[in-house]
Design a protein around this motif. Structure first.
Motif, PDB file in Angstrom:
ATOM      1  N   LEU A 153       0.843  -1.203   0.000  1.00  0.00           N
ATOM      2  CA  LEU A 153       0.000   0.000   0.000  1.00  0.00           C
ATOM      3  C   LEU A 153       0.870   1.242   0.000  1.00  0.00           C
ATOM      4  O   LEU A 153       1.891   1.312   0.696  1.00  0.00           O
ATOM      5  CB  LEU A 153      -0.916   0.016   1.216  1.00  0.00           C
ATOM      6  N   GLY A 154       0.422   2.265  -0.753  1.00  0.00           N
ATOM      7  CA  GLY A 154       1.146   3.522  -0.754  1.00  0.00           C
ATOM      8  C   GLY A 154       0.699   4.449   0.349  1.00  0.00           C
ATOM      9  O   GLY A 154       1.433   5.344   0.764  1.00  0.00           O
ATOM     10  N   ALA A 155      -0.527   4.250   0.839  1.00  0.00           N
ATOM     11  CA  ALA A 155      -1.090   5.083   1.904  1.00  0.00           C
ATOM     12  C   ALA A 155      -2.198   4.282   2.580  1.00  0.00           C
ATOM     13  O   ALA A 155      -2.549   3.172   2.155  1.00  0.00           O
ATOM     14  CB  ALA A 155      -1.629   6.397   1.333  1.00  0.00           C
ATOM     15  N   GLY A 156      -2.749   4.858   3.626  1.00  0.00           N
ATOM     16  CA  GLY A 156      -3.791   4.166   4.357  1.00  0.00           C
ATOM     17  C   GLY A 156      -5.072   3.999   3.544  1.00  0.00           C
ATOM     18  O   GLY A 156      -5.434   4.851   2.734  1.00  0.00           O
ATOM     19  N   VAL A 157      -5.773   2.890   3.782  1.00  0.00           N
ATOM     20  CA  VAL A 157      -7.044   2.581   3.124  1.00  0.00           C
ATOM     21  C   VAL A 157      -8.048   2.238   4.219  1.00  0.00           C
ATOM     22  O   VAL A 157      -7.732   1.516   5.164  1.00  0.00           O
ATOM     23  CB  VAL A 157      -6.897   1.395   2.151  1.00  0.00           C
TER      24      VAL A 157
END
Length: 837
Positions: free
Chosen positions: A31-35
């Protein structure tokens, strides 16, 4: 007692161990950022992310959480590797042999390079998300099915998911929705016992457009096929019939992951804002597919926090576990529904094979061959040789895996031996995966048309509506062009098997996308697409001769016309009510004739008395509906079983209703005569009387002597079964775990509430049904509603495994949140996915 308690505790732990974490925080590598994954009270996930990569990576993770065994089963089937999963099983081995012969996965591998870069990135991100979940769990913690199968098999850990695993699922979709190939085989087989082409055609009547209207009322597009000279083919040969029968046996062994038979279809309609309460369109869709546990569809929301080039998706609807994106649903600007168009995309080519060659235009052309090795868990490998002609793989006798035997033609033939090859549009690599993501971003008719041009298989009707007030219809699909072969003994339109040794019968290419039927904002203010004919006879490109016969579609159209005529404004509630409509078209056709005959016995005529006051609705609690269904199945048996080969008994679907509707007009027609009663010639009224009496006695045995105790729902139940562990051959405790309790339902085949059953099977049990229902309000997307057949989870130990089944059976739908505020308000659990190593 302590031992029993320990066993019970152990069983609970095994069943509950695979349940996923749905709240708190978890790290997901890649993941590149929070989901954020919010789940409503039915466990339906709504995913919010910053980039497309993170969105589909999270979708893969969530699908694996909820449905991984289903995904793993599907990929074993589509790769022809089911025997690796379930062990030594003749049905599994037969399925593997046929799917390897067809080459589903080989075609999927070829499709990868054809796809747009963005599609490949989405598929890869999805696979990465699935694999991130697999890396976090042991096999027993993925699904209880693995623990059960481990008792008797030496299972390997699941392999990593690949993008091709997802693409291969599209072949299963195309296979189950390929439409008329069963009719083509049935024509050839019926000829064996009937022996007359014209009489066989009476069992496959033309679409009754004077009774049931097509989707579109006019088209300027005309067929483009050119006429060519013909050859002849002798279908009376018993050897050829054997070849056709062996092809049918082979193809019927393929697991139908979406379902098969007369009940496979769908309803969809869209009404313009001129006729709605809100002033903007309302769209409805309910695909009719096989029933299984877990259900075929899984609900999901895929939402970019801010829409941009990096993240253009804000879409919600129904997806398939194993495939990224949304297949049917809506975004912020457009809603769309799909129904099976039913285009003829398959043909059986009769090939004259000899010494590794096939005859073509007087010359011998070498067959292409390849070797396939099927691995069997706990058994020996099985090797098959797949042979193909230019028309497709040879499917006759494919189950004779020791030696693919040839079928001889009549003595003295100079041409060699008959084999049967399958031509199928889905065996040409295509770009349907691109279309899935294009539809998710569509906002107008041009976008839908562009997506439809890539939506090659399975061929579907697309109905759509937009938030700025437009409605429309678009037909997609890769449709073969067939030449009009002059002086042909058999029709050359693809409705009968074709001579493979004459190139006049070869496909001439594909119908251009711009010639496919379409309409926007029709004058009548609505579009109904429920598997009926698309255009009037002779208009538009040739799509098929084997449509659904349109009784569902016409009932929907009639109700909408009456609502509009009376000034009733349509909304989500009235649309939901129409989806549950159980008005019975069979009764409207047959009841006058059934009530006109005399049943002299006072006991036998009790059932007929029910019909005199029946409202012609097949409600679950209706005694008359139960009796009428029995009359219908007995009528078909008495009329047709003596004329047709074994295994081709009438199923009772819409085609048979149209056959009988026409037959009622000829009281002394030859079909009414029972050939088993030597020296006696029966007519219509005698057969109708026999059917009424036989039904009275059948239901007396099944439901009791007093007709007031009869109820349609008692015999007409929806009983979803697990694809692997739901069989009666498995121990009862296992079946109780994985098979939900059957539900009584109303409806029936060719009704709007299309809970189909097979009149030739001896059972009234549901064989196919609305696998989901949705109604979209384009004025307020948060006012839309949806339901799926079983539940969001694929884990038998989850409360969401079948928590939607009872509401589904009762025709109820649930709120469908779409906006960020509505999703937050509906959230019962929130899981934060964070970047991990």
């Amino acid at each position: 007692m302590l031992a029993l308690a320990a066993t019970a505790v152990g069983t609970v732990l095994v069943v509950r161990e695979p349940l996923p974490q749905v709240a708190g925080r978890v790290e997901v590598p890649g993941l590149g950022a929070g989901v954020t994954v919010s789940r409503d009270e039915r466990g339906v996930p709504f995913i919010e992310a910053d980039t497309s990569g993170d969105l589909f990576r999270a979708q893969g993770y969530v699908h694996a959480q909820d449905r991984f065994f289903e995904m793993d089963y599907r990929r074993h089937v589509t790769a022809g590797r089911l025997s690796e999963l379930v062990g030594e099983n003749p049905d599994a081995l037969e399925a593997d042999a046929v799917i390897r012969t067809l080459g589903w996965r080989r075609v999927a591998e070829q499709e990868w390079e054809l796809l747009q870069p963005e599609t490949r990135e989405n598929l890869q991100a999805y696979a990465d998300g699935v694999n991130a979940y697999l890396d976090q769990r042991d096999r027993s913690a993925l699904a209880v099915e693995y623990s059960i199968l481990d008792v008797r098999l030496d299972l390997a850990d699941p392999e990593p998911w690949t993008p091709v695993d997802s693409l291969a699922w599209l072949k299963a979709m195309a296979w189950d929705l390929k439409a008329n190939y069963a009719d083509e085989l049935a024509r050839g087989m019926a000829f064996e016992t009937i022996g007359d082409v014209a009489r066989v055609d009476e069992l496959f009547p033309a679409y009754p457009q004077e009774v049931n209207l097509p989707i579109l009322q006019a088209s300027s597009v005309q067929p483009t096929a050119a006429a060519q000279q013909a050859t002849t083919v002798d279908l009376s040969s018993s050897h050829l019939q054997e070849a056709l029968a062996s092809a049918e046996r082979a193809l019927s062994s393929v697991p139908n992951l979406l379902g098969e038979g007369d009940g496979i279809g769908s309803n969809s309609w869209v009404v313009s804002g001129t006729h709605t309460v809100s002033g903007l369109p309302v769209l409805a869709n309910d695909p009719h597919l096989g029933i299984s546990a877990p259900g075929i569809w899984t609900q999901i929301g895929l939402h970019c926090r801010e829409r941009s080039v990096e993240c253009p998706y804000d879409v919600s609807g129904f997806s398939f576990a194993g495939l990224p994106g949304v297949v049917i649903g809506h975004n912020g600007a457009l809603a769309w529904g799909l129904t099976n168009l039913g285009a003829d995309v398959t043909d059986f080519f009769l090939e004259r094979v000899s010494d590794g060659t096939a005859l073509l235009d007087g010359e011998r052309v070498p067959l292409s061959t390849r070797r396939e090795v099927i691995k069997v868990n706990g058994g020996d490998d099985v090797e098959i040789t797949v042979r193909s002609t230019k028309h497709g793989p040879i499917v006759s006798d494919v189950l004779d895996i020791d030696a693919l035997g040839d079928v001889p033609v009549p003595e003295g033939s100079p041409y060699g031996r008959y084999e049967v090859a399958l031509g199928w549009a889905a065996l040409t690599p295509g770009r349907t995966a691109d279309a899935v993501f294009a539809l998710a971003q569509a906002s107008d008719a041009d976008d839908v048309a562009a997506a439809a041009a890539m939506f090659e298989v399975p061929s579907q009707n697309i109905v759509y509506a937009t938030t700025d007030g437009h409605i429309g219809y678009q037909a997609p699909g890769r449709i073969p062009v067939r030449a009009d072969v002059v002086d042909s003994v058999l029709p050359s339109d693809g409705s009968w098997p074709r001579p493979g040794w004459d190139s006049a019968y070869d496909w001439q290419g594909w119908v251009p996308a711009e010639q496919m039927p379409a309409v926007q904002d029709p004058a009548e203010g609505f579009v109904v697409a429920a598997n009926q004919a698309v255009t009037p006879a002779g208009a538009g490109p040739y799509l098929t001769s084997d449509w659904d016969y349109g009784f569902r579609a016409q009932r929907i159209r009639s109700v909408l016309e009456e609502q509009i005529r009376s000034g009733e404004q349509i909304d989500v509630a009235t649309t939901r009510s129409l989806q549950a409509d159980v008005d019975n078209p069979y009764a409207r056709v047959l009841l006058p004739a059934l009530l006109a005959v005399d049943v002299p016995d006072s006991f036998d005529d009790d059932g007929q008395d029910l019909l005199r006051t029946w409202d012609m609705r097949s409600d679950a609690d209706s005694a008359a509906a139960a009796y009428f269904a029995s009359v219908w199945s007995n009528l078909l048996e008495l009329t047709f079983w003596d004329d047709l080969p074994e295994g081709y008994e009438p199923t009772g679907g819409a085609r048979w209703l149209e056959v009988v509707r026409r037959l009622l007009e000829t009281p002394d027609g030859s079909w009414w005569d029972d050939r088993s009663t030597v020296g006696v010639v029966e007519g219509r009224d005698e057969i109708l009387t026999r059917a009424l009496v036989a039904a009275r006695r059948e239901l007396t045995a099944d439901l009791g002597k007093d007709p007031s105790d009869w109820r349609w729902g008692k015999v007409h139940t929806a009983a979803p079964e697990h694809d692997v562990l739901g069989s009666p051959a498995l121990p009862a405790p296992v079946r109780r775990l994985v098979n939900p309790t059957p539900r009584e339902v109303g409806g029936g085949a060719a009704l709007v509430n299309a809970t189909a059953w097979d009149a030739g099977s001896g059972s009234f049990g549901v064989t196919a049904a609305p696998a989901m229902r949705m109604v979209v309000d384009l004025a307020d997307l948060d006012s839309s509603a949806w339901v799926t057949m079983t539940g969001a989870s694929g884990h038998p130990g989850s409360v969401h495994y079948a928590d939607q089944l009872t509401p589904w059976a009762e025709g109820r739908l649930f709120p469908w949140p779409f906006s960020a505020d509505a999703i937050d308000e509906a959230a019962s659990d929130v899981l934060e996915l964070e970047p991990g190593r």
